[in-house]
Design a protein around this motif. Structure first.
Motif, PDB file in Angstrom:
ATOM      1  N   CYS A 198      42.511  44.434  20.514  1.00  0.00           N
ATOM      2  CA  CYS A 198      41.616  43.401  21.050  1.00  0.00           C
ATOM      3  C   CYS A 198      40.328  44.032  21.563  1.00  0.00           C
ATOM      4  CB  CYS A 198      42.316  42.645  22.174  1.00  0.00           C
ATOM      5  SG  CYS A 198      41.321  41.333  22.890  1.00  0.00           S
ATOM      6  N   PRO A 199      39.162  43.502  21.171  1.00  0.00           N
ATOM      7  CA  PRO A 199      37.899  44.129  21.564  1.00  0.00           C
ATOM      8  C   PRO A 199      37.462  43.820  22.990  1.00  0.00           C
ATOM      9  CG  PRO A 199      37.474  42.232  20.156  1.00  0.00           C
ATOM     10  CD  PRO A 199      38.966  42.402  20.203  1.00  0.00           C
ATOM     11  N   THR A 200      38.113  42.870  23.661  1.00  0.00           N
ATOM     12  CA  THR A 200      37.719  42.567  25.036  1.00  0.00           C
ATOM     13  C   THR A 200      38.475  43.466  26.005  1.00  0.00           C
ATOM     14  OG1 THR A 200      39.340  40.764  25.043  1.00  0.00           O
ATOM     15  CG2 THR A 200      37.043  40.176  24.636  1.00  0.00           C
ATOM     16  N   PRO A 201      37.865  43.833  27.130  1.00  0.00           N
ATOM     17  CA  PRO A 201      38.539  44.685  28.116  1.00  0.00           C
ATOM     18  C   PRO A 201      39.511  43.865  28.952  1.00  0.00           C
ATOM     19  CG  PRO A 201      36.392  44.043  28.955  1.00  0.00           C
ATOM     20  CD  PRO A 201      36.497  43.454  27.552  1.00  0.00           C
ATOM     21  N   PHE A 202      40.223  44.549  29.831  1.00  0.00           N
ATOM     22  CA  PHE A 202      40.978  43.872  30.883  1.00  0.00           C
ATOM     23  C   PHE A 202      40.549  44.515  32.190  1.00  0.00           C
ATOM     24  CE2 PHE A 202      44.651  43.157  33.707  1.00  0.00           C
ATOM     25  CZ  PHE A 202      44.708  41.777  33.638  1.00  0.00           C
ATOM     26  N   GLN A 203      39.760  43.780  32.973  1.00  0.00           N
ATOM     27  CA  GLN A 203      39.149  44.329  34.172  1.00  0.00           C
ATOM     28  C   GLN A 203      39.815  43.777  35.429  1.00  0.00           C
ATOM     29  OE1 GLN A 203      35.092  43.150  33.313  1.00  0.00           O
ATOM     30  NE2 GLN A 203      34.720  44.960  32.058  1.00  0.00           N
ATOM     31  N   TYR A 204      39.558  44.435  36.546  1.00  0.00           N
ATOM     32  CA  TYR A 204      40.117  43.977  37.810  1.00  0.00           C
ATOM     33  C   TYR A 204      39.292  42.802  38.324  1.00  0.00           C
ATOM     34  CZ  TYR A 204      41.463  43.735  42.674  1.00  0.00           C
ATOM     35  OH  TYR A 204      41.892  43.279  43.890  1.00  0.00           O
ATOM     36  N   PHE A 205      39.964  41.685  38.670  1.00  0.00           N
ATOM     37  CA  PHE A 205      39.259  40.495  39.150  1.00  0.00           C
ATOM     38  C   PHE A 205      40.046  39.824  40.268  1.00  0.00           C
ATOM     39  CE2 PHE A 205      41.493  39.590  35.134  1.00  0.00           C
ATOM     40  CZ  PHE A 205      42.448  38.676  35.560  1.00  0.00           C
ATOM     41  N   CYS A 206      39.339  39.110  41.126  1.00  0.00           N
ATOM     42  CA  CYS A 206      39.944  38.372  42.231  1.00  0.00           C
ATOM     43  C   CYS A 206      38.953  37.307  42.688  1.00  0.00           C
ATOM     44  CB  CYS A 206      40.330  39.297  43.389  1.00  0.00           C
ATOM     45  SG  CYS A 206      38.960  40.314  43.988  1.00  0.00           S
TER      46      CYS A 206
END
Length: 607
Positions: free
Chosen positions: A438-446
């Motif tokens: 998958c070309p999208t990242p997985f970033q930290y979010f809140c």
């Protein structure tokens, strides 16, 4: 369940443990109106009320000593988020049709970790249900949901939950989650849930006000005071979390739990909380169907993974094996910052040990941990006691920009590592989207309130100050803001990528290996002589690993995790069962192990 609500013939029973409170009232909310009902005080800090004025669907809070009104800590649903009123739910109203489902054996586990909010464009339980056929066709046998317990705001990884019995309303209703689980069972898929018993999130937790015995003064974690599992008044605290585990397994028909960061659960009693939780789960729902319990434990405490004489887990089925991830990540990327430093001195030796003994660190000192000894002897445990992975939410999302491994290394090295991962005797775990690069990242979010959001953003960026790449404060300011909605939306899977040849090829590669695992590897797992598995280092970065047979067939793996061809004069035991690239068989016949390659072979009895 001794906490929260229960539907009775006389009405709804409400029960609250508030040992710091002298007076408690039930506040029933309807439209803009409120009605207050006194609760009866009982010994030990309990308050209780049974009333016919409440019904399924009623919104309610508890008012403490005439002041603060709080949601139910055991709320089954909080439609207006963690600061809002709780809602009465009748679990008996859901009509289950999976009564014949008894689960699947652990050795069949191929786990797919997903975050409900970013797995689909809609980010809901219902939308995830639409992807079940896709997962089953890939070869997945178990879905692992990142935590769904109600968290503050609209976006969160789930580890900041404060209402552990309430599925977050942003994902849907309790019935929506049950429908997802039931539909998964109908397609032969197990469903596991990630649960957090080491801390509460920093916003929306009112237990500090009226439930101080929930927190320990003796033990501390990175999130503050530890949960009180072994101090004064700890019995009700232990019951709260044990009943939470039983609630998910029984009321939601889940097949198992992954217990987050248990190295931050401190308990000097015997049996400790983890042992009691496992015993209660196995003697409860585990009597009637297969229940699987998995740990994340940085301490590498092998004692929780021991087996009975018949091979069944005494407590926990498995632990996430970070050691194996770290050494493979170092070999693929060359990164040696942080905890990767512990694996950079002899990575191939470390990999061989992880493949044949489980943990790399079994009591050795850790440089990253300032010389502290880490781990316990694990060589007597079966491979199925270690969940293995190349990527997961932590190892992607805790990077500054959330890059996936497919963005950090070239296709050939990645194919070699994937071939190694998916066919080893250990249960593999994939992180959502990994299977098609998958070309999208997985970033930290809140999504915290303004003051906390600013502190989290600043703290997140300062975490990387010790990395040479981010020594410049200006570069750190370029790290995505966890509180920005754009960070969350950037982390959603790009399903359209599957329509392009490159990403479709990755999907086909994963699927072919998982089919091979199902048909050829899983049937072997009970015939392998675990006590005689061994490895040999080939050249600088080559590895030969053998899992010999007791009867039937055994396994052999050859892997060259370098950019240079290695001589391999030994004739292969048989035509390869699987290879990471099609040129490998001819090279082996010519006495060479190509750069960045992995090959698997069957070993027949007597070979």
């Amino acid at each position: 369940m001794p906490f929260g609500t229960k539907i009775t013939k006389e009405g709804v029973r409400f029960r609250l443990w508030a040992p710091q409170t002298k007076k408690a009232e039930l506040i029933l909310e309807s439209g803009g109106d409120e009605r207050s009902l006194s609760m009866q005080s009982h010994a030990g800090g309990w308050f209780e009320l049974v009333t016919a004025e409440a019904a399924v669907g009623s919104r309610y809070r508890f008012r403490l000593d005439g002041g603060l009104a709080v949601p139910d800590p055991a709320s089954r649903f909080n439609p207006s988020d963690v600061h809002g009123a709780s809602q009465v739910i009748d679990p008996a109203r859901f009509r289950w049709t999976d009564r014949d489902w008894t689960g699947r054996p652990w050795e069949q586990a191929v786990i797919y970790e997903l975050h409900v909010g970013t797995f689909t464009p809609e980010g809901s339980f219902r939308a995830a249900q639409d992807k079940l056929d896709y997962l089953a066709s890939l070869g997945i046998t178990a879905i692992e949901l990142m935590p769904v317990a109600d968290f503050p705001g609209r976006r969160n990884w789930g580890y900041d939950g404060v209402l552990p019995f309430a599925p977050d309303s942003g994902y849907g209703t309790p019935d929506d989650l049950k429908e997802l689980i039931q539909a998964a069972h109908g397609k032969g898929l197990m469903v596991f849930l990630d649960v957090v018993y080491n801390h509460f999130g920093p916003e929306g937790n009112y237990l500090h006000v009226y439930g101080k015995p929930f927190f320990s003064e003796r033990h501390h974690t990175p999130w503050g005071n530890a949960i009180n599992f072994d101090g004064e008044n700890c019995r009700n605290v232990r019951e709260f979390f044990i009943h939470n585990a039983l609630y998910w397994l029984e009321e939601y028909h889940l097949d198992g739990l992954r217990v987050d960061a248990v190295h931050a659960i401190f308990d000097d009693s015997s049996p400790d909380f983890l042992e009691e939780l496992a015993e209660r789960a196995r003697s409860g729902p585990g009597r009637e169907r297969k229940i699987h319990l998995v740990l994340e434990n940085d301490d590498n405490a092998a004692r929780y993974l021991t087996r009975k004489a018949d091979g069944a887990p005494r407590h926990y089925d498995a632990q996430w094996n970070d050691d194996l991830h770290h050494v493979l990540h170092h070999l693929l990327t060359g990164e040696s910052d942080g905890y990767y430093a512990d694996f950079a001195d002899a990575p191939v030796k470390h990999l061989g040990r992880a493949l044949t003994e489980g943990f790399v660190y079994q009591g050795e000192t850790s440089t990253y941990r300032h010389g502290r000894r880490r781990g316990e002897i694990s060589r007597d445990l079966p491979p199925t006691a270690f969940v293995t992975f190349l990527q997961n939410h932590d190892q992607i999302g805790n990077r500054a920009f959330g890059e996936r491994l497919s963005d950090l290394t070239d296709p050939r090295p990645l194919r070699a590592a994937v071939t190694l991962l998916l066919l080893m005797p250990n249960p593999p775990l994939l992180f959502m989207g990994e299977e098609f690069a998958c070309p999208t990242p997985f970033q930290y979010f809140c999504d915290f309130g303004p003051d906390l959001a600013r502190a989290v953003t600043e703290g997140r960026r300062n975490e990387f100050a010790g990395f040479e790449r981010f020594a410049d404060p200006e570069l750190r300011r370029g790290i995505p803001d966890p509180s920005a909605p754009s960070t969350f939306f950037a982390s959603k899977l790009d399903w359209a990528a599957l329509e392009t040849p490159r990403h479709r090829q990755w999907w086909s590669f994963y699927r072919s290996l998982l089919t091979l695992r199902r048909d050829r590897i899983v049937p072997l797992l009970k015939s392998i002589d675990l006590g005689r598995s061994h490895f040999e280092i080939l050249g600088e970065r080559g590895l030969s690993v053998v899992w010999p047979p007791v009867d039937g067939n055994g396994l052999m793996m050859l892997s060259n995790l370098s950019g240079e061809t290695l001589p391999y004069p030994n004739p292969p035991p048989a035509p390869p069962l699987a290879v990471s690239d099609q040129d490998i068989p001819d090279s082996l016949v010519s006495g060479r192990l190509p750069a960045w390659s992995t090959a698997w072979f069957l070993i027949l009895t007597g070979d």
